[in-house]
Write a protein that holds these residues in place. Structure first.
Motif, PDB file in Angstrom:
ATOM      1  N   ILE A 144       0.826  -1.212   0.000  1.00 22.16           N
ATOM      2  CA  ILE A 144       0.000   0.000   0.000  1.00 22.16           C
ATOM      3  C   ILE A 144       0.858   1.260   0.000  1.00 22.16           C
ATOM      4  CG2 ILE A 144      -0.211   0.329   2.491  1.00 22.16           C
ATOM      5  CD1 ILE A 144      -3.013   0.659  -0.175  1.00 22.16           C
ATOM      6  N   LYS A 145       2.134   1.122   0.317  1.00 18.23           N
ATOM      7  CA  LYS A 145       3.046   2.269   0.274  1.00 18.23           C
ATOM      8  C   LYS A 145       3.177   2.819  -1.149  1.00 18.23           C
ATOM      9  CE  LYS A 145       4.591   2.575   4.601  1.00 18.23           C
ATOM     10  NZ  LYS A 145       4.343   3.776   5.440  1.00 18.23           N
ATOM     11  N   MET A 146       2.891   1.984  -2.148  1.00 17.10           N
ATOM     12  CA  MET A 146       2.919   2.495  -3.527  1.00 17.10           C
ATOM     13  C   MET A 146       1.853   3.561  -3.720  1.00 17.10           C
ATOM     14  SD  MET A 146       3.693  -0.925  -5.836  1.00 17.10           S
ATOM     15  CE  MET A 146       2.623  -2.076  -4.975  1.00 17.10           C
ATOM     16  N   MET A 147       0.659   3.317  -3.174  1.00 15.71           N
ATOM     17  CA  MET A 147      -0.408   4.316  -3.240  1.00 15.71           C
ATOM     18  C   MET A 147      -0.051   5.533  -2.399  1.00 15.71           C
ATOM     19  SD  MET A 147      -3.001   3.248  -5.206  1.00 15.71           S
ATOM     20  CE  MET A 147      -4.485   4.078  -4.647  1.00 15.71           C
ATOM     21  N   ASP A 148       0.631   5.311  -1.287  1.00 16.02           N
ATOM     22  CA  ASP A 148       1.047   6.426  -0.446  1.00 16.02           C
ATOM     23  C   ASP A 148       2.040   7.331  -1.176  1.00 16.02           C
ATOM     24  OD1 ASP A 148      -0.485   5.953   1.853  1.00 16.02           O
ATOM     25  OD2 ASP A 148       0.946   4.470   2.592  1.00 16.02           O
ATOM     26  N   ALA A 149       2.926   6.730  -1.949  1.00 15.71           N
ATOM     27  CA  ALA A 149       3.889   7.525  -2.721  1.00 15.71           C
ATOM     28  C   ALA A 149       3.158   8.437  -3.700  1.00 15.71           C
ATOM     29  CB  ALA A 149       4.854   6.605  -3.463  1.00 15.71           C
ATOM     30  N   VAL A 150       2.156   7.880  -4.385  1.00 14.84           N
ATOM     31  CA  VAL A 150       1.374   8.676  -5.337  1.00 14.84           C
ATOM     32  C   VAL A 150       0.579   9.747  -4.594  1.00 14.84           C
ATOM     33  CG1 VAL A 150      -0.392   8.611  -7.121  1.00 14.84           C
ATOM     34  CG2 VAL A 150       1.254   6.740  -6.929  1.00 14.84           C
ATOM     35  N   ILE A 183      -7.030   0.746  -0.364  1.00 14.36           N
ATOM     36  CA  ILE A 183      -6.847   1.302  -1.712  1.00 14.36           C
ATOM     37  C   ILE A 183      -7.846   2.433  -1.943  1.00 14.36           C
ATOM     38  CG2 ILE A 183      -7.050   0.798  -4.177  1.00 14.36           C
ATOM     39  CD1 ILE A 183      -6.062  -2.040  -3.563  1.00 14.36           C
ATOM     40  N   ARG A 184      -9.096   2.205  -1.560  1.00 11.71           N
ATOM     41  CA  ARG A 184     -10.137   3.227  -1.757  1.00 11.71           C
ATOM     42  C   ARG A 184      -9.810   4.508  -0.985  1.00 11.71           C
ATOM     43  NH1 ARG A 184     -14.072   0.599   0.284  1.00 11.71           N
ATOM     44  NH2 ARG A 184     -14.008   1.629   2.297  1.00 11.71           N
ATOM     45  N   GLU A 185      -9.340   4.352   0.230  1.00  9.23           N
ATOM     46  CA  GLU A 185      -9.022   5.531   1.044  1.00  9.23           C
ATOM     47  C   GLU A 185      -7.922   6.363   0.385  1.00  9.23           C
ATOM     48  OE1 GLU A 185      -6.780   7.874   3.942  1.00  9.23           O
ATOM     49  OE2 GLU A 185      -6.054   5.947   3.171  1.00  9.23           O
ATOM     50  N   SER A 206       2.240   3.711 -14.253  1.00 10.09           N
ATOM     51  CA  SER A 206       2.938   2.698 -13.456  1.00 10.09           C
ATOM     52  C   SER A 206       2.161   1.395 -13.334  1.00 10.09           C
ATOM     53  CB  SER A 206       3.202   3.240 -12.040  1.00 10.09           C
ATOM     54  OG  SER A 206       1.976   3.482 -11.362  1.00 10.09           O
ATOM     55  N   GLY A 207       0.908   1.366 -13.785  1.00  5.55           N
ATOM     56  CA  GLY A 207       0.098   0.162 -13.687  1.00  5.55           C
ATOM     57  C   GLY A 207      -0.806   0.110 -12.475  1.00  5.55           C
ATOM     58  N   LEU A 208      -0.806   1.149 -11.646  1.00  7.75           N
ATOM     59  CA  LEU A 208      -1.617   1.135 -10.434  1.00  7.75           C
ATOM     60  C   LEU A 208      -3.113   1.257 -10.690  1.00  7.75           C
ATOM     61  CD1 LEU A 208       0.417   3.202  -7.793  1.00  7.75           C
ATOM     62  CD2 LEU A 208      -0.040   0.752  -7.807  1.00  7.75           C
ATOM     63  N   MET A 209      -3.511   1.743 -11.874  1.00 12.90           N
ATOM     64  CA  MET A 209      -4.945   1.846 -12.147  1.00 12.90           C
ATOM     65  C   MET A 209      -5.603   0.470 -12.189  1.00 12.90           C
ATOM     66  SD  MET A 209      -5.898   4.923 -12.007  1.00 12.90           S
ATOM     67  CE  MET A 209      -7.606   4.535 -12.388  1.00 12.90           C
ATOM     68  N   SER A 210      -4.828  -0.582 -12.397  1.00 17.29           N
ATOM     69  CA  SER A 210      -5.393  -1.928 -12.350  1.00 17.29           C
ATOM     70  C   SER A 210      -5.900  -2.258 -10.950  1.00 17.29           C
ATOM     71  CB  SER A 210      -4.347  -2.961 -12.780  1.00 17.29           C
ATOM     72  OG  SER A 210      -4.081  -2.870 -14.165  1.00 17.29           O
ATOM     73  N   ALA A 211      -5.244  -1.692  -9.925  1.00 21.59           N
ATOM     74  CA  ALA A 211      -5.685  -1.923  -8.548  1.00 21.59           C
ATOM     75  C   ALA A 211      -6.965  -1.162  -8.248  1.00 21.59           C
ATOM     76  CB  ALA A 211      -4.585  -1.500  -7.574  1.00 21.59           C
ATOM     77  N   VAL A 212      -7.239  -0.106  -9.021  1.00 21.95           N
ATOM     78  CA  VAL A 212      -8.430   0.718  -8.815  1.00 21.95           C
ATOM     79  C   VAL A 212      -9.591   0.210  -9.670  1.00 21.95           C
ATOM     80  CG1 VAL A 212      -9.401   3.029  -9.091  1.00 21.95           C
ATOM     81  CG2 VAL A 212      -7.097   2.738  -8.169  1.00 21.95           C
ATOM     82  N   PHE A 213      -9.382   0.116 -10.969  1.00 20.06           N
ATOM     83  CA  PHE A 213     -10.443  -0.309 -11.890  1.00 20.06           C
ATOM     84  C   PHE A 213     -10.631  -1.831 -11.922  1.00 20.06           C
ATOM     85  CE2 PHE A 213     -10.084   3.577 -14.933  1.00 20.06           C
ATOM     86  CZ  PHE A 213     -10.880   4.312 -14.069  1.00 20.06           C
ATOM     87  N   GLY A 214      -9.609  -2.564 -11.504  1.00 23.15           N
ATOM     88  CA  GLY A 214      -9.585  -4.002 -11.720  1.00 23.15           C
ATOM     89  C   GLY A 214      -8.754  -4.279 -12.966  1.00 23.15           C
ATOM     90  N   GLU A 215      -8.046  -5.378 -12.968  1.00 23.90           N
ATOM     91  CA  GLU A 215      -7.091  -5.652 -14.045  1.00 23.90           C
ATOM     92  C   GLU A 215      -7.772  -5.765 -15.402  1.00 23.90           C
ATOM     93  OE1 GLU A 215      -3.118  -8.413 -14.600  1.00 23.90           O
ATOM     94  OE2 GLU A 215      -4.811  -9.222 -13.462  1.00 23.90           O
ATOM     95  N   LYS A 216      -8.900  -6.472 -15.481  1.00 25.70           N
ATOM     96  CA  LYS A 216      -9.566  -6.656 -16.773  1.00 25.70           C
ATOM     97  C   LYS A 216     -10.051  -5.330 -17.341  1.00 25.70           C
ATOM     98  CE  LYS A 216     -11.112 -11.449 -16.214  1.00 25.70           C
ATOM     99  NZ  LYS A 216     -12.292 -12.359 -16.156  1.00 25.70           N
ATOM    100  N   VAL A 217     -10.655  -4.497 -16.485  1.00 21.81           N
ATOM    101  CA  VAL A 217     -11.167  -3.207 -16.961  1.00 21.81           C
ATOM    102  C   VAL A 217     -10.024  -2.313 -17.409  1.00 21.81           C
ATOM    103  CG1 VAL A 217     -12.349  -1.078 -16.276  1.00 21.81           C
ATOM    104  CG2 VAL A 217     -13.267  -3.298 -15.575  1.00 21.81           C
ATOM    105  N   ALA A 218      -8.975  -2.205 -16.584  1.00 17.16           N
ATOM    106  CA  ALA A 218      -7.867  -1.304 -16.892  1.00 17.16           C
ATOM    107  C   ALA A 218      -7.160  -1.692 -18.186  1.00 17.16           C
ATOM    108  CB  ALA A 218      -6.870  -1.291 -15.727  1.00 17.16           C
TER     109      ALA A 218
END
Length: 415
Positions: A144-150, A183-185, A206-218
């Motif tokens: 989750i530190k990846m999201m914190d960096a962003v 992730i949502r927070e 960086s590919g993090l939108m897959s964690a938000v939208f879901g891999e298939k959607v992104a």
């Protein structure tokens, strides 16, 4: 040294007087060093949580570990603060090393030397997000530190160090099955930040939108969706920093089926989920309201609060995508005219109510009576002067007897 307000300094010295080593850390220190005023303070206190509860019995216990006391001073005056005090086992330098980022690993106490073991102040000046030690190892240990960096980059307008960006790109898949609440927070904090567009761009690259939208959607976004997403990144910062509105902007870049899957993935609360679904379903429909009857029907169906949300989302889209303003101006005219003339729109505006229908034998339950009143609003939507007892009672009786009349109540018959 940063500037502490009176409530915060009082809390700090209350702890210190009890022999509890205490420091301000994290966002409040970083914002203060950047010359910004902060009202949200984070402390670490080297003690047990029981000592915190004894010291501040009026505080609220928060956090997944229930190791933090929240003190809300915001009601005392307009310059109040919210203070979160986390109980830690220390030593302080070890606690700071676990925070992950140099700009997050600074600590201050006005009565002690400023602690900056990883040159965070220098990175604040450079506007750079850099990790303490290997970025790859940090993200593997705590994804989750990846999201914190962003989030830090988006909130502060910073850049990611190239090693940090590379490590996120290599490890972004670790968040695909991570706790969605966390992730949502982070996503919501990124979206309401001053540099939300930068945050979204970093996540996409960086590919993090897959964690938000879901891999298939992104991975299945089409050309139009990608183009709209890119335009959103470029212009979202021009819109008001309103959580629900910016969430709407994000999910309406997607087609309906993809958007619904992405929304479902996030596990939003019931109200947010409904608003986002309606945004995806209705954001185009609201732009094609061209007459009073259609406008009143829309307003009746969604209610004033949700209409206001959809209307403001449409205004935000106009800013993002440089749409013409005439449709928004048209809705403003329709709404203002209805309000100025006090025209009936909702069941509560009718001159009859549930009791009238039940006493007349048109309905046998309050629920059925309210259902019929809902159908009857179409009569006044078409012609406000129809808000007359005899006219409405006659219409209610017709709707109670004819399903065809109900289905065609908004049809304009040609003679």
């Amino acid at each position: 040294m940063i500037k502490f307000n009176k409530d915060v300094i009082h809390a700090l010295r209350t702890l210190e007087d009890r022999g509890i080593e205490t420091y301000a850390v994290g966002d409040c220190v970083r914002w203060s060093l950047a010359g910004e005023r902060t009202y949200d303070w984070d402390f670490i206190a080297v003690c047990g949580v029981d000592q915190l509860k004894e010291t501040f019995p009026e505080g609220k216990l928060i956090g997944s570990q229930k190791d933090t006391i929240r003190m809300d001073y915001s009601l005392e005056d307009e310059n109040g603060s919210i203070l979160d005090i986390q109980a830690v086992s220390g030593p302080v330098e070890e606690v700071l090393s676990a925070r992950g980022f140099t700009v997050d690993a600074m600590a201050d106490n006005p009565d002690k030397p400023f602690l900056d073991p990883y040159n965070g102040r220098e990175d604040v000046k450079r506007k750079l997000v850099r990790t303490i030690g290997s970025a790859g190892e940090l993200f593997k240990k705590d994804p989750i530190k990846m999201m914190d960096a962003v989030r830090i980059a988006a909130e502060m307008g910073y850049d990611l160090h190239k090693d940090v960006f590379q490590a996120i790109s290599e490890n972004s898949s670790l968040l695909l099955h991570y706790n969605i609440d966390e992730i949502r927070e982070r996503l919501e904090r990124i979206l309401i930040s001053a540099n939300a567009g930068r945050g979204l761009s970093i996540m996409a690259e960086s590919g993090l939108m897959s964690a938000v939208f879901g891999e298939k959607v992104a991975k299945r976004m089409n050309h139009t969706e990608m183009k709209d997403f890119s335009t959103l990144c470029d212009n979202i910062d021009k819109t008001h920093r309103v959580r629900l509105r910016r969430l709407g902007l994000l999910y309406t870049v997607l087609g309906k089926r993809k958007a619904f899957k992405a929304i479902e993935r996030m596990g939003f609360d019931e109200k947010t989920d409904k608003y986002l679904h309606d945004a995806v379903e209705q954001i185009y429909a609201i732009n094609f309201i061209g007459d009073f009857m259609r406008f009143k029907r829309f307003l009746f169906t969604f209610g004033e609060e949700e209409y206001s949300y959809l209307h403001n989302l449409s205004k935000a889209q106009r800013i993002v995508y440089d749409h013409p303003s005439h449709k928004i101006e048209s809705r403003n005219f329709l709404y203002d005219s209805i309000k100025t003339n006090n025209e009936p729109v909702f069941i509560e505006d009718l001159v009859i109510d549930e009791n009238d229908l039940m006493q007349a034998g048109i309905a046998d339950t309050p629920e059925r009576a309210r259902e019929l009143l809902g159908y009857t609003t179409s009569v006044v939507h078409y012609r406000p002067k129809n808000n007359d007892r005899d006219v409405l009672m006659k219409a209610a009786k017709k709707f109670s007897r004819s399903k065809f009349a109900v289905k065609t109540r908004y049809v304009k018959w040609m003679r």
